[in-house]
Scaffold this motif. Structure first.
Motif, mmCIF file in Angstrom:
data_model
loop_
_atom_site.group_PDB
_atom_site.id
_atom_site.type_symbol
_atom_site.label_atom_id
_atom_site.label_comp_id
_atom_site.label_asym_id
_atom_site.label_seq_id
_atom_site.Cartn_x
_atom_site.Cartn_y
_atom_site.Cartn_z
ATOM 1 N N MET A 47 0.836 -1.199 0.000
ATOM 2 C CA MET A 47 0.000 0.000 0.000
ATOM 3 C C MET A 47 0.870 1.248 0.000
ATOM 4 S SD MET A 47 -2.957 -0.879 2.738
ATOM 5 C CE MET A 47 -4.200 -2.143 2.451
ATOM 6 N N ARG A 48 1.900 1.211 0.814
ATOM 7 C CA ARG A 48 2.776 2.369 0.903
ATOM 8 C C ARG A 48 3.385 2.660 -0.482
ATOM 9 N NH1 ARG A 48 7.654 3.559 1.049
ATOM 10 N NH2 ARG A 48 8.386 1.413 0.981
ATOM 11 N N GLU A 49 3.840 1.587 -1.102
ATOM 12 C CA GLU A 49 4.446 1.720 -2.420
ATOM 13 C C GLU A 49 3.447 2.293 -3.426
ATOM 14 O OE1 GLU A 49 6.178 -1.655 -4.996
ATOM 15 O OE2 GLU A 49 6.878 -2.011 -2.932
ATOM 16 N N THR A 50 2.277 1.699 -3.459
ATOM 17 C CA THR A 50 1.244 2.130 -4.407
ATOM 18 C C THR A 50 0.858 3.578 -4.183
ATOM 19 O OG1 THR A 50 0.324 -0.043 -4.205
ATOM 20 C CG2 THR A 50 -1.035 1.597 -5.275
ATOM 21 N N GLU A 51 0.701 3.901 -2.935
ATOM 22 C CA GLU A 51 0.214 5.247 -2.646
ATOM 23 C C GLU A 51 1.285 6.297 -2.930
ATOM 24 O OE1 GLU A 51 -3.511 4.276 0.260
ATOM 25 O OE2 GLU A 51 -1.540 4.278 1.193
ATOM 26 N N ASP A 52 2.510 5.887 -2.916
ATOM 27 C CA ASP A 52 3.572 6.797 -3.345
ATOM 28 C C ASP A 52 3.556 6.975 -4.858
ATOM 29 O OD1 ASP A 52 4.536 7.273 -0.864
ATOM 30 O OD2 ASP A 52 6.155 5.786 -0.947
ATOM 31 N N LYS A 53 3.216 5.887 -5.550
ATOM 32 C CA LYS A 53 3.394 5.900 -7.004
ATOM 33 C C LYS A 53 2.151 6.257 -7.802
ATOM 34 C CE LYS A 53 7.133 2.532 -7.195
ATOM 35 N NZ LYS A 53 7.318 1.076 -7.270
ATOM 36 N N LEU A 54 0.990 6.256 -7.132
ATOM 37 C CA LEU A 54 -0.260 6.445 -7.884
ATOM 38 C C LEU A 54 -0.189 7.640 -8.813
ATOM 39 C CD1 LEU A 54 -3.213 5.624 -8.459
ATOM 40 C CD2 LEU A 54 -3.888 7.169 -6.625
ATOM 41 N N TYR A 55 0.395 8.714 -8.295
ATOM 42 C CA TYR A 55 0.367 9.946 -9.062
ATOM 43 C C TYR A 55 1.501 10.004 -10.094
ATOM 44 C CZ TYR A 55 -3.043 10.948 -5.535
ATOM 45 O OH TYR A 55 -4.139 10.874 -4.736
ATOM 46 N N GLU A 56 2.277 8.955 -10.090
ATOM 47 C CA GLU A 56 3.307 8.880 -11.131
ATOM 48 C C GLU A 56 2.837 7.994 -12.270
ATOM 49 O OE1 GLU A 56 6.611 7.339 -8.982
ATOM 50 O OE2 GLU A 56 6.613 9.063 -7.623
ATOM 51 N N GLY A 57 1.619 7.535 -12.178
ATOM 52 C CA GLY A 57 1.070 6.769 -13.286
ATOM 53 C C GLY A 57 1.178 5.270 -13.136
ATOM 54 N N GLU A 58 1.810 4.807 -12.070
ATOM 55 C CA GLU A 58 1.836 3.355 -11.898
ATOM 56 C C GLU A 58 0.721 2.943 -10.961
ATOM 57 O OE1 GLU A 58 4.597 -0.385 -10.560
ATOM 58 O OE2 GLU A 58 5.527 1.591 -10.761
ATOM 59 N N VAL A 59 -0.243 2.259 -11.526
ATOM 60 C CA VAL A 59 -1.455 1.981 -10.767
ATOM 61 C C VAL A 59 -1.553 0.498 -10.448
ATOM 62 C CG1 VAL A 59 -3.955 2.198 -10.770
ATOM 63 C CG2 VAL A 59 -2.566 3.891 -11.965
ATOM 64 N N LEU A 60 -1.552 0.197 -9.162
ATOM 65 C CA LEU A 60 -1.709 -1.198 -8.755
ATOM 66 C C LEU A 60 -3.117 -1.371 -8.190
ATOM 67 C CD1 LEU A 60 1.655 -1.824 -6.868
ATOM 68 C CD2 LEU A 60 1.180 -1.942 -9.325
ATOM 69 N N THR A 61 -3.791 -2.393 -8.636
ATOM 70 C CA THR A 61 -5.148 -2.642 -8.136
ATOM 71 C C THR A 61 -5.259 -4.084 -7.664
ATOM 72 O OG1 THR A 61 -5.915 -3.302 -10.318
ATOM 73 C CG2 THR A 61 -6.211 -0.982 -9.735
ATOM 74 N N GLY A 62 -6.367 -4.334 -6.967
ATOM 75 C CA GLY A 62 -6.597 -5.694 -6.491
ATOM 76 C C GLY A 62 -6.943 -5.704 -5.009
ATOM 77 N N VAL A 63 -7.064 -6.901 -4.480
ATOM 78 C CA VAL A 63 -7.350 -7.034 -3.049
ATOM 79 C C VAL A 63 -6.012 -6.982 -2.322
ATOM 80 C CG1 VAL A 63 -8.321 -8.495 -1.241
ATOM 81 C CG2 VAL A 63 -9.395 -8.430 -3.504
ATOM 82 N N TYR A 64 -5.826 -5.961 -1.541
ATOM 83 C CA TYR A 64 -4.568 -5.773 -0.822
ATOM 84 C C TYR A 64 -4.531 -6.548 0.481
ATOM 85 C CZ TYR A 64 -2.805 -2.015 -3.752
ATOM 86 O OH TYR A 64 -2.309 -1.309 -4.794
ATOM 87 N N TYR A 65 -5.686 -6.578 1.099
ATOM 88 C CA TYR A 65 -5.696 -7.156 2.445
ATOM 89 C C TYR A 65 -7.043 -7.793 2.727
ATOM 90 C CZ TYR A 65 -5.446 -7.564 7.511
ATOM 91 O OH TYR A 65 -5.460 -8.053 8.779
ATOM 92 N N ARG A 66 -7.011 -8.959 3.344
ATOM 93 C CA ARG A 66 -8.260 -9.507 3.870
ATOM 94 C C ARG A 66 -7.981 -10.339 5.104
ATOM 95 N NH1 ARG A 66 -11.491 -12.391 -0.403
ATOM 96 N NH2 ARG A 66 -12.770 -12.811 1.411
ATOM 97 N N ASP A 67 -8.820 -10.153 6.085
ATOM 98 C CA ASP A 67 -8.715 -10.927 7.317
ATOM 99 C C ASP A 67 -10.069 -11.596 7.512
ATOM 100 O OD1 ASP A 67 -8.624 -11.957 9.827
ATOM 101 O OD2 ASP A 67 -7.959 -10.112 10.822
ATOM 102 N N ASP A 68 -10.138 -12.865 7.179
ATOM 103 C CA ASP A 68 -11.426 -13.550 7.267
ATOM 104 C C ASP A 68 -11.657 -14.163 8.642
ATOM 105 O OD1 ASP A 68 -12.301 -13.056 4.572
ATOM 106 O OD2 ASP A 68 -10.686 -14.389 3.937
ATOM 107 N N GLU A 69 -10.646 -14.038 9.495
ATOM 108 C CA GLU A 69 -10.778 -14.599 10.842
ATOM 109 C C GLU A 69 -11.447 -13.629 11.796
ATOM 110 O OE1 GLU A 69 -9.593 -17.792 11.329
ATOM 111 O OE2 GLU A 69 -9.311 -17.592 9.155
ATOM 112 N N ARG A 70 -11.201 -12.346 11.562
ATOM 113 C CA ARG A 70 -11.688 -11.356 12.525
ATOM 114 C C ARG A 70 -13.220 -11.299 12.517
ATOM 115 N NH1 ARG A 70 -10.958 -4.819 12.544
ATOM 116 N NH2 ARG A 70 -12.278 -4.568 14.375
ATOM 117 N N PRO A 71 -13.836 -11.429 13.680
ATOM 118 C CA PRO A 71 -15.293 -11.369 13.711
ATOM 119 C C PRO A 71 -15.784 -9.973 13.358
ATOM 120 C CG PRO A 71 -14.393 -11.936 15.899
ATOM 121 C CD PRO A 71 -13.239 -11.607 15.009
ATOM 122 N N SER A 72 -16.929 -9.904 12.725
ATOM 123 C CA SER A 72 -17.519 -8.603 12.406
ATOM 124 C C SER A 72 -17.998 -7.937 13.698
ATOM 125 C CB SER A 72 -18.703 -8.781 11.466
ATOM 126 O OG SER A 72 -19.767 -9.399 12.172
#
Ligand SMILES: Cc1ncc(C[n+]2csc(CCOP(=O)(O)OP(=O)(O)O)c2C)c(N)n1
Ligand code: SF4
Lengths: 312, 629
Positions: A248-273
């Motif tokens: 995320m840190r990398e992407t958020e640094d680079k977004l405005y330079e035109g390198e766009v990373l997308t997708g699911v970055y994080y998921r925690d399926d264990e944590r109760p809602s």
């Protein structure tokens, strides 16, 4: 019988059921990224098996907020920045309804930033879609919390002196259990991510990159982009928090330079809602609260029987 | 000898003054008396001058009294060193020195000589003599220390009080048994007895200096505050969802609800701010659940926007506004009635809302139930405005007042069968906001229901909920929403929230609202006893305003004094605005120093200014003469 027979109905759902067949047709500008959100959402809902009548779409104010005029379901078009608190309570009141909140980057990261942080922290079971076009659309092109540093607008004529907000990192550190980014230019990926988000049991935040050709002509159209879940360049496990953070840190640094990373970055399926946590401590009824008001046989408790002795 | 006991217990915040006085009041109530408490405390957690008054009489009491006749000065265990007195003053003797002005002639002073030294108070001896006060110096601190813990000074003080006034210890013991765990019960009982005996050994109390009247209730009573009553009204009306953010004094309702809702299968949410709180209540209500939120002045200011959203989307919503002195954070623990205009007019656009203002604890329960009925029947935000005074004061009310059937009806909400019969758009969207509906109400559906799909939006919208700026639709929708207010006005007419008191053919009138009701009524009784013919009207419905009833009242008297706790005569202004006349007949008696009116101030203000055309001495209250329309 449940008072809500639309809930849990199992049948084939046609994506066109979500299209209102009368006016208004979308009034978004030609080429607006918001069309992409609408399209992918219409695709994802039937895949999740949710009908229009068991779905509540809660939006904020902005071009993005008009989403629920064009998506036919139960809808609540609220006020600027406040979709999340309305949606949260709706979900608590009836957890069986599919609750989706949506709004712009100004709506969600600016005026509603506090609600965003807290909804993520509490991990409410819902999906939150932020139309991130790096601009205020509906009020005609002012700088937004995601506009790049130096971005010039009528209200910041010398260019923004502010570093843009980092929605993914903010979401993760606040406690969201599902964090993803997608872009309107790829409705297939967007549809897949929205489906996963809706199926996720917890707060699913989707930062949805949408272009605003009218006010943000400089904005990259978010192409080409890389899907981090598919690309071989990223050996990456979305359940690993540290990995997610770094990426995320990398992407958020680079977004405005035109390198766009997308997708699911994080998921925690264990944590109760949040609903689950609340139920665990005895602060949440087992049955949906909303049902009770339609149950003629329910015996309503009275304060007199429960508390009056304390005062005698 | 007086026919009432007004017992004031003074000390520092955090010294247990509130709980001790509550038990004492309850004991007196159980012995058959009518009680009323008045609480004074600073915005500090520990230390600072605080007191609670318990007034008890064989006759009904509706207000704090004029002054008091028994002081129990406990000493402030958190008091600052007198050397640092530049800011706080000599706090060490405050529980004694601060309370002398209002102690009646012939009254009793019990002070804790372990913590308080009267030689630090100039003229103490002279004043005692002049006023014929009976002074008991008791080293309660050492007593408590010897028996266990210093905090039990309170209990020792109660023992002393019983010995001096002739209250049997059993009355208090019984309560302590109910309220305390075994471990601390025994030492407490012991210390109370020791203190009791000590008085009898050291003083001759055969003829008590201040005695306690005897009384008898026809039916069982409960001791309640306005906040208890509002919370219980909400529960009985089926409210099972509350969202809030703490702010004094709203916190009281929020706390009571949060402590009780889970065991009733309800949900309570403490959230990030007041905008969120009101928005959550809207979200839950939209789903068909009875929901509430609320705050005090500053927090309520944040609710202006969600309030408008509830109006426009016609989502039932109940909000509580517990007033305290403003502007801004003002005086957090002091009562005022200056948020009236704030509540009436906050939020943009032409407003459709209901504002109720209960005047007593019993009415607070009724108003709370009524607020939910109106909100859900008419799909309109309904607010209860009350204040720090009514929120915290305790009084006895017949228990039967609360013994009522629950009502969880959510008003004009359709079942799926009914929905099937309703008009829909071509693609099956339900006409949620129909233009017709004589009383302005268009029945609603709830997400999850088949055939009920619609869009709720804060933008103007057509019958199906689609955003619309069509002028004809706008007028039709606006007119319909406004029609609700006429229907509600008619509905409210025999609701008992308009209370007249005094001889119906009186020459003069007093008009008031909210928590000043009881004090005004006591003043009216006294004025009539003194030969001034006057009656009072307390208005408990502020929007829609009961214009006809107030007009009839004003027309039946020569002149009317409007009594309210604010500096700008907001209630008088509202009355003149609603009536459009009567300006020459309405003068104002205002108080805004942080303390509620005492009956004598109203008697004096009325006599001096209205009857005699004179001028009030002092600066506790302010008189504003009548002006033309
Ligand atoms: C309290 C409040 N402040 C300001 C506005 C005006 N307003 C409407 S939309 C908007 C910004 C929209 O920007 P964004 O949230 O990024 O959404 P977009 O239009 O770009 O989709 C603003 C400031 C408002 N409606 N309410
Ligand atoms: S102004 Fe921008 S965000 Fe709004 S509709 Fe047009 S293109 Fe889309």
């Amino acid at each position: 019988m449940s008072a809500f027979s639309a809930i849990g109905e199992e049948r084939e759902i046609d994506r066109n059921e979500y299209t209102p067949d009368i006016e208004p047709q979308p009034t978004w500008c030609p080429g607006c990224g918001d069309f992409g959100v609408l399209k992918s959402l219409k695709g994802a809902l039937p895949e999740v098996g949710r009908t229009p009548e068991e779905t509540l779409l809660v939006t904020g104010i902005g071009c993005s907020g008009k989403l629920n005029s064009y998506l036919d379901s139960y809808g609540f078009h609220t006020i600027h920045g406040r979709s999340l608190p309305v949606a949260r309570a709706a979900k608590l009141a009836n957890p069986d309804v599919e609750v989706i909140a949506a709004g712009g980057d100004g709506d969600g990261y600016g005026i509603g930033g506090n609600h965003f942080m807290h909804t993520a922290r509490e991990n409410h079971d819902m999906t939150y879609i932020v139309f991130n076009n790096e601009i205020f659309g509906l009020t005609k092109g002012q700088t937004s919390p995601t506009s790049p540093k130096g971005h010039k607008s009528k209200t910041q004529p010398h260019g923004s002196a502010k570093t843009p907000i980092r929605p993914l990192s903010l979401s993760l550190t606040s406690g969201a259990s599902f964090v993803a980014r997608t872009a309107a230019v790829n409705p297939n990926q967007a549809q897949r991510i929205l489906k996963e988000a809706m199926e996720h049991d917890g707060f699913a935040h989707v930062d949805f990159l949408t272009q605003c050709p009218t006010w943000n002509k400089d904005a990259k159209q978010y192409v080409p982009y890389t899907d981090i879940n598919e690309s071989d360049d990223y050996d990456f496990d979305p359940t690993n928090r540290a990995d997610a953070q770094e990426l995320m840190r990398e992407t958020e640094d680079k977004l405005y330079e035109g390198e766009v990373l997308t997708g699911v970055y994080y998921r925690d399926d264990e944590r109760p809602s949040y609903q689950q946590e609340k139920q665990n401590i005895g602060e949440m009824p087992d049955e949906p609260l909303a049902e009770r008001y339609f149950d003629d046989d329910y015996e309503w408790e009275r304060s007199y029987d429960s508390f009056i002795d304390k005062h005698k | 000898m007086s026919d009432e006991l007004i017992w004031r217990i003074a000390g520092g915040s955090g010294d247990g003054i509130a709980s001790t006085s509550q038990n004492f009041a309850k004991a007196l109530m159980r012995s058959g008396l009518h009680v009323f408490t008045h609480r004074h405390y600073p915005s500090r957690i520990r230390g600072g001058h605080t007191y609670v008054e318990v007034r008890a009489s064989a006759d009904p009491v509706k207000s704090r009294g004029d002054g008091y006749n028994f002081l129990l000065a406990l000493g402030d265990s958190f008091a600052r060193n007198p050397q640092e007195d530049a800011y706080y003053g000599n706090e060490e003797v405050k529980p004694l020195s601060e309370n002398l002005d209002e102690l009646r002639e012939g009254g009793v002073i019990v002070y804790d000589s372990g913590l308080l030294d009267p030689s630090e108070i100039p003229d103490f001896e002279e004043r005692v003599e002049e006023n014929d006060w009976h002074v008991y110096d008791m080293d309660l601190r050492s007593l408590a220390r010897e028996q266990g813990r210093e905090v039990m000074r309170n209990t020792a003080g109660v023992g002393v009080t019983c010995a001096i006034t002739g209250i049997p210890l059993e009355a208090i013991e019984e309560l302590m048994r109910d309220a305390m765990p075994e471990k601390i019960l025994e030492p407490n009982l012991e210390i109370m007895q020791t203190a009791y005996d000590l008085v009898n050994e050291e003083y001759d109390v055969d003829a008590p200096d201040v005695s306690v009247p005897t009384g008898d209730h026809d039916e069982e009573q409960v001791l309640m505050s306005g906040s208890d009553a509002i919370a219980y009204g909400a529960i009985d009306e089926g409210c099972r969802f509350i969202a809030g953010y703490p702010m004094t004094p709203w916190t009281e309702v929020f706390t009571i609800m949060s402590q009780n809702l889970p065991e009733l299968g309800g949900i309570s949410e403490q959230v990030e701010d007041e905008i969120a709180a009101a928005a959550l209540a809207i979200g839950a209500s939209h789903m068909g659940v009875k929901a509430m939120s609320g705050s005090s002045g500053g927090g309520f200011a944040l609710m202006g926007e969600p309030l408008g959203l509830a109006e426009m989307t016609e989502t039932p919503l109940v909000l509580i506004e517990a007033m305290r002195a403003g502007p801004s954070t003002g005086m957090p623990t002091k009562p005022e009635q200056a948020d009236l205009e704030h509540v009436l007019y906050t939020s943009q656009g032409d407003s459709q809302r209901v504002v109720l203002a209960p005047g007593t604890v019993a009415e607070a329960y009724d108003a709370s139930r009524r607020a939910f009925q109106l909100a859900y029947e008419y799909q309109i935000p309904t607010m209860i405005i009350y204040d720090q005074k009514l929120s915290g004061e305790l009084t006895n009310v017949p228990a039967s007042h609360f013994d009522r059937e629950p009502n969880a009806d959510i008003g004009m909400t359709l079942t799926e069968e009914e929905l099937a019969e309703q008009p829909h758009t071509g693609d099956g969207k339900f006409h949620r906001f129909q233009h017709d509906g004589e009383d302005g109400v268009s029945p609603r559906s709830v997400p999850g229901q088949k055939g009920g799909r619609f869009l709720a939006t804060g933008n103007e919208h057509n019958p199906a909920g689609h955003i619309s700026e069509d002028p004809d639709n706008r007028v039709a929708q606006m007119d319909r929403r406004q029609r609700k207010l006429d229907a509600i006005r008619t509905d409210l007419d025999d609701d008992g929230l308009l209370v007249e008191h005094g001889p119906s053919d009186a020459d003069y009138g007093i008009l008031t609202f909210g928590s000043q009701q009881g004090t005004v009524e006591e003043a009216v009784d006294r004025l009539n006893e003194n030969g001034t013919s006057v009656k009072a009207l307390t208005v408990g419905e502020l929007a829609p305003y009961p214009e006809e009833a107030v007009r009839a009242f004003l027309d039946s008297v020569e002149e009317t004094l409007v009594v309210e706790m604010n500096a700008s005569a907001q209630f008088r202004g509202l009355t003149q605005k609603e009536l459009g006349t009567h300006g020459e007949q309405l003068s104002s008696l205002l108080k805004y120093n942080g303390n509620p009116f005492e009956p004598r101030e109203i008697v004096e203000g009325f006599t001096t200014n209205v009857v005699e055309d004179g001028e009030l001495p002092g600066n506790e209250t302010k008189f504003v003469p009548a002006a033309g329309d």
